[in-house]
Design a protein around this motif. Structure first.
Motif, PDB file in Angstrom:
ATOM      1  N   MET A   1       0.850  -1.200   0.000  1.00  0.00           N
ATOM      2  CA  MET A   1       0.000   0.000   0.000  1.00  0.00           C
ATOM      3  C   MET A   1       0.883   1.245   0.000  1.00  0.00           C
ATOM      4  SD  MET A   1      -3.526  -0.546   1.234  1.00  0.00           S
ATOM      5  CE  MET A   1      -4.146  -1.135   2.780  1.00  0.00           C
ATOM      6  N   ALA A   2       0.558   2.182  -0.873  1.00  0.00           N
ATOM      7  CA  ALA A   2       1.396   3.378  -0.981  1.00  0.00           C
ATOM      8  C   ALA A   2       0.649   4.601  -0.470  1.00  0.00           C
ATOM      9  CB  ALA A   2       1.788   3.579  -2.428  1.00  0.00           C
ATOM     10  N   LEU A   3       1.328   5.362   0.378  1.00  0.00           N
ATOM     11  CA  LEU A   3       0.741   6.586   0.899  1.00  0.00           C
ATOM     12  C   LEU A   3       1.308   7.765   0.114  1.00  0.00           C
ATOM     13  CD1 LEU A   3      -0.386   7.453   4.279  1.00  0.00           C
ATOM     14  CD2 LEU A   3       1.461   8.927   3.498  1.00  0.00           C
ATOM     15  N   ALA A   4       0.441   8.686  -0.273  1.00  0.00           N
ATOM     16  CA  ALA A   4       0.900   9.840  -1.051  1.00  0.00           C
ATOM     17  C   ALA A   4       0.171  11.100  -0.604  1.00  0.00           C
ATOM     18  CB  ALA A   4       0.644   9.594  -2.535  1.00  0.00           C
ATOM     19  N   LEU A   5       0.885  12.211  -0.683  1.00  0.00           N
ATOM     20  CA  LEU A   5       0.301  13.526  -0.395  1.00  0.00           C
ATOM     21  C   LEU A   5       0.141  14.248  -1.724  1.00  0.00           C
ATOM     22  CD1 LEU A   5       2.610  14.610   2.590  1.00  0.00           C
ATOM     23  CD2 LEU A   5       0.617  13.092   2.608  1.00  0.00           C
ATOM     24  N   GLN A   6      -1.004  14.875  -1.917  1.00  0.00           N
ATOM     25  CA  GLN A   6      -1.230  15.561  -3.194  1.00  0.00           C
ATOM     26  C   GLN A   6      -2.214  16.709  -3.014  1.00  0.00           C
ATOM     27  OE1 GLN A   6      -2.673  13.006  -6.346  1.00  0.00           O
ATOM     28  NE2 GLN A   6      -1.462  14.127  -7.829  1.00  0.00           N
ATOM     29  N   ARG A   7      -1.925  17.817  -3.696  1.00  0.00           N
ATOM     30  CA  ARG A   7      -2.865  18.947  -3.623  1.00  0.00           C
ATOM     31  C   ARG A   7      -4.209  18.539  -4.210  1.00  0.00           C
ATOM     32  NH1 ARG A   7      -1.531  25.259  -4.928  1.00  0.00           N
ATOM     33  NH2 ARG A   7      -3.652  26.032  -4.682  1.00  0.00           N
ATOM     34  N   LEU A   8      -5.297  18.962  -3.559  1.00  0.00           N
ATOM     35  CA  LEU A   8      -6.635  18.590  -4.017  1.00  0.00           C
ATOM     36  C   LEU A   8      -7.109  19.538  -5.098  1.00  0.00           C
ATOM     37  CD1 LEU A   8      -8.561  17.927  -0.653  1.00  0.00           C
ATOM     38  CD2 LEU A   8      -7.888  16.211  -2.334  1.00  0.00           C
ATOM     39  N   GLY A   9      -7.664  18.986  -6.147  1.00  0.00           N
ATOM     40  CA  GLY A   9      -8.317  19.804  -7.166  1.00  0.00           C
ATOM     41  C   GLY A   9      -9.707  20.200  -6.685  1.00  0.00           C
ATOM     42  N   ASP A  10     -10.281  21.256  -7.299  1.00  0.00           N
ATOM     43  CA  ASP A  10     -11.614  21.728  -6.899  1.00  0.00           C
ATOM     44  C   ASP A  10     -12.649  20.598  -6.978  1.00  0.00           C
ATOM     45  OD1 ASP A  10     -10.409  24.118  -6.667  1.00  0.00           O
ATOM     46  OD2 ASP A  10     -11.371  25.047  -8.401  1.00  0.00           O
ATOM     47  N   ASP A  11     -12.470  19.697  -7.949  1.00  0.00           N
ATOM     48  CA  ASP A  11     -13.439  18.614  -8.142  1.00  0.00           C
ATOM     49  C   ASP A  11     -13.313  17.534  -7.065  1.00  0.00           C
ATOM     50  OD1 ASP A  11     -10.919  18.015  -9.099  1.00  0.00           O
ATOM     51  OD2 ASP A  11     -11.662  16.596 -10.599  1.00  0.00           O
ATOM     52  N   GLU A  12     -12.299  17.647  -6.204  1.00  0.00           N
ATOM     53  CA  GLU A  12     -12.124  16.638  -5.145  1.00  0.00           C
ATOM     54  C   GLU A  12     -12.603  17.131  -3.780  1.00  0.00           C
ATOM     55  OE1 GLU A  12      -8.221  14.221  -6.784  1.00  0.00           O
ATOM     56  OE2 GLU A  12      -7.931  16.252  -6.044  1.00  0.00           O
ATOM     57  N   PHE A  13     -13.091  18.391  -3.722  1.00  0.00           N
ATOM     58  CA  PHE A  13     -13.515  18.938  -2.433  1.00  0.00           C
ATOM     59  C   PHE A  13     -14.656  18.124  -1.817  1.00  0.00           C
ATOM     60  CE2 PHE A  13     -11.983  23.648  -2.653  1.00  0.00           C
ATOM     61  CZ  PHE A  13     -10.712  23.204  -2.974  1.00  0.00           C
ATOM     62  N   SER A  14     -15.595  17.668  -2.671  1.00  0.00           N
ATOM     63  CA  SER A  14     -16.747  16.948  -2.115  1.00  0.00           C
ATOM     64  C   SER A  14     -16.299  15.616  -1.511  1.00  0.00           C
ATOM     65  CB  SER A  14     -17.822  16.729  -3.172  1.00  0.00           C
ATOM     66  OG  SER A  14     -17.272  16.027  -4.252  1.00  0.00           O
ATOM     67  N   HIS A  46      -4.849  19.828   0.758  1.00  0.00           N
ATOM     68  CA  HIS A  46      -4.151  18.626   0.294  1.00  0.00           C
ATOM     69  C   HIS A  46      -4.843  17.367   0.800  1.00  0.00           C
ATOM     70  CE1 HIS A  46      -0.974  21.543  -0.508  1.00  0.00           C
ATOM     71  NE2 HIS A  46      -0.369  20.614  -1.228  1.00  0.00           N
ATOM     72  N   GLY A  47      -4.720  16.322   0.005  1.00  0.00           N
ATOM     73  CA  GLY A  47      -5.243  15.026   0.413  1.00  0.00           C
ATOM     74  C   GLY A  47      -4.116  14.097   0.827  1.00  0.00           C
ATOM     75  N   ILE A  48      -4.434  13.204   1.756  1.00  0.00           N
ATOM     76  CA  ILE A  48      -3.545  12.099   2.116  1.00  0.00           C
ATOM     77  C   ILE A  48      -4.194  10.850   1.522  1.00  0.00           C
ATOM     78  CG2 ILE A  48      -2.523  10.770   4.020  1.00  0.00           C
ATOM     79  CD1 ILE A  48      -2.971  13.372   5.762  1.00  0.00           C
ATOM     80  N   TRP A  49      -3.506  10.265   0.562  1.00  0.00           N
ATOM     81  CA  TRP A  49      -4.076   9.139  -0.198  1.00  0.00           C
ATOM     82  C   TRP A  49      -3.392   7.841   0.186  1.00  0.00           C
ATOM     83  CZ3 TRP A  49      -8.027  10.034  -3.751  1.00  0.00           C
ATOM     84  CH2 TRP A  49      -8.256  11.370  -4.080  1.00  0.00           C
ATOM     85  N   LEU A  50      -4.177   6.815   0.333  1.00  0.00           N
ATOM     86  CA  LEU A  50      -3.639   5.469   0.496  1.00  0.00           C
ATOM     87  C   LEU A  50      -4.107   4.705  -0.738  1.00  0.00           C
ATOM     88  CD1 LEU A  50      -2.052   3.684   2.446  1.00  0.00           C
ATOM     89  CD2 LEU A  50      -4.235   2.913   3.382  1.00  0.00           C
ATOM     90  N   ASP A  51      -3.172   4.476  -1.652  1.00  0.00           N
ATOM     91  CA  ASP A  51      -3.535   3.989  -2.980  1.00  0.00           C
ATOM     92  C   ASP A  51      -4.621   4.903  -3.553  1.00  0.00           C
ATOM     93  OD1 ASP A  51      -1.619   1.968  -2.889  1.00  0.00           O
ATOM     94  OD2 ASP A  51      -2.967   0.629  -1.829  1.00  0.00           O
ATOM     95  N   ASP A  52      -5.793   4.379  -3.874  1.00  0.00           N
ATOM     96  CA  ASP A  52      -6.818   5.221  -4.493  1.00  0.00           C
ATOM     97  C   ASP A  52      -7.804   5.820  -3.501  1.00  0.00           C
ATOM     98  OD1 ASP A  52      -5.767   4.738  -6.949  1.00  0.00           O
ATOM     99  OD2 ASP A  52      -7.082   3.029  -7.378  1.00  0.00           O
ATOM    100  N   SER A  53      -7.581   5.597  -2.199  1.00  0.00           N
ATOM    101  CA  SER A  53      -8.534   6.097  -1.202  1.00  0.00           C
ATOM    102  C   SER A  53      -8.019   7.365  -0.538  1.00  0.00           C
ATOM    103  CB  SER A  53      -8.751   5.064  -0.094  1.00  0.00           C
ATOM    104  OG  SER A  53      -9.211   3.867  -0.624  1.00  0.00           O
ATOM    105  N   LEU A  54      -8.903   8.328  -0.415  1.00  0.00           N
ATOM    106  CA  LEU A  54      -8.572   9.538   0.336  1.00  0.00           C
ATOM    107  C   LEU A  54      -8.780   9.230   1.818  1.00  0.00           C
ATOM    108  CD1 LEU A  54      -7.824  12.558   0.053  1.00  0.00           C
ATOM    109  CD2 LEU A  54     -10.271  13.046   0.157  1.00  0.00           C
ATOM    110  N   VAL A  55      -7.715   9.279   2.597  1.00  0.00           N
ATOM    111  CA  VAL A  55      -7.819   8.888   4.018  1.00  0.00           C
ATOM    112  C   VAL A  55      -7.547  10.056   4.961  1.00  0.00           C
ATOM    113  CG1 VAL A  55      -7.255   6.461   3.597  1.00  0.00           C
ATOM    114  CG2 VAL A  55      -5.404   8.081   4.104  1.00  0.00           C
ATOM    115  N   GLY A  56      -7.080  11.173   4.427  1.00  0.00           N
ATOM    116  CA  GLY A  56      -6.770  12.290   5.317  1.00  0.00           C
ATOM    117  C   GLY A  56      -6.635  13.586   4.555  1.00  0.00           C
TER     118      GLY A  56
END
Ligand SMILES: CC(C)(COP(=O)(O)OP(=O)(O)OC[C@H]1O[C@@H](n2cnc3c(N)ncnc32)[C@H](O)[C@@H]1OP(=O)(O)O)[C@@H](O)C(=O)NCCC(=O)NCCS
Length: 157
Positions: A1-14, A46-56
């Motif tokens: 499982m890979a954890l990644a940090l990424q800036r959230l796009g406007d379409d990901e706010f919901s 920013h989102g904290i992603w675990l693979d394809d899931s937003l977890v934080g």
């Protein structure tokens, strides 16, 4: 499982507003909807992603010194750092906090330091930040509604 940090796009706010902390933790962060409501130009969600899931979630504040006198001019700040309550206690908070240093060094390469405040009663969060390389400056910020907060700092270069 890979954890990644990424800036959230406007379409990901919901998607982000589906993340939640436990009711007793709300005093430390507020809700994501509240955080997203007062972004402005200087606060980057920013989102904290675990693979394809937003977890934080967290916000990088590029003008932290505008609000906090203790912060050096031009330094970054971290706000609203959280892991969804269903995913807490699995090492994700520590892993995400550890990922901040390389992430910020890459995404904000001109900045020299990052700061945050953490409530003195929030021992789990303090522990995450400490293991990630943040240093307790020894200063206390008394302006928060939930009581005194430690001021922590980490050098970025
Ligand atoms: C703080 C938070 C991000 C931690 O995320 P998490 O995924 O649960 O954290 P982890 O599972 O990676 O690790 C938590 C660590 O804190 C430790 N911890 C938890 N409660 C603790 C306490 N009361 N005292 C000391 N350490 C504590 C755990 O033992 C663990 O450390 P270890 O693995 O070395 O034993 C999460 O609890 C959260 O979102 N809280 C609500 C929002 C919040 O308070 N954010 C911080 C705002 S400054």
């Amino acid at each position: 499982m890979a954890l990644a940090l990424q800036r959230l796009g406007d379409d990901e706010f919901s998607l982000a507003t589906e993340l939640a902390v436990a009711p007793e933790q709300l005093e430390f962060t507020g809700t994501i909807a509240e955080a997203l409501d007062c972004l402005g130009d200087s606060r980057h969600p920013h989102g904290i992603w675990l693979d394809d899931s937003l977890v934080g979630f967290f916000i990088v504040d590029t003008d932290f010194a505008a609000e906090f006198e203790f912060c050096s001019e031009g330094a970054l700040g971290i706000r609203t750092f959280l892991i969804d309550s269903r995913r807490q206690g699995q090492g994700l908070g520590k892993a995400a906090a550890r990922a901040l240093l390389p992430f910020l060094q890459g995404a904000y390469s001109q900045r020299v330091s990052v700061w945050l405040t953490v409530n003195c009663r929030n021992r789990g969060a303090y522990h995450c930040y400490e293991t990630a390389g943040f240093t307790d400056t020894g200063a206390l910020y008394e302006g928060g509604a939930a009581g005194p907060q430690h001021v922590m700092r980490m050098a970025l270069r």
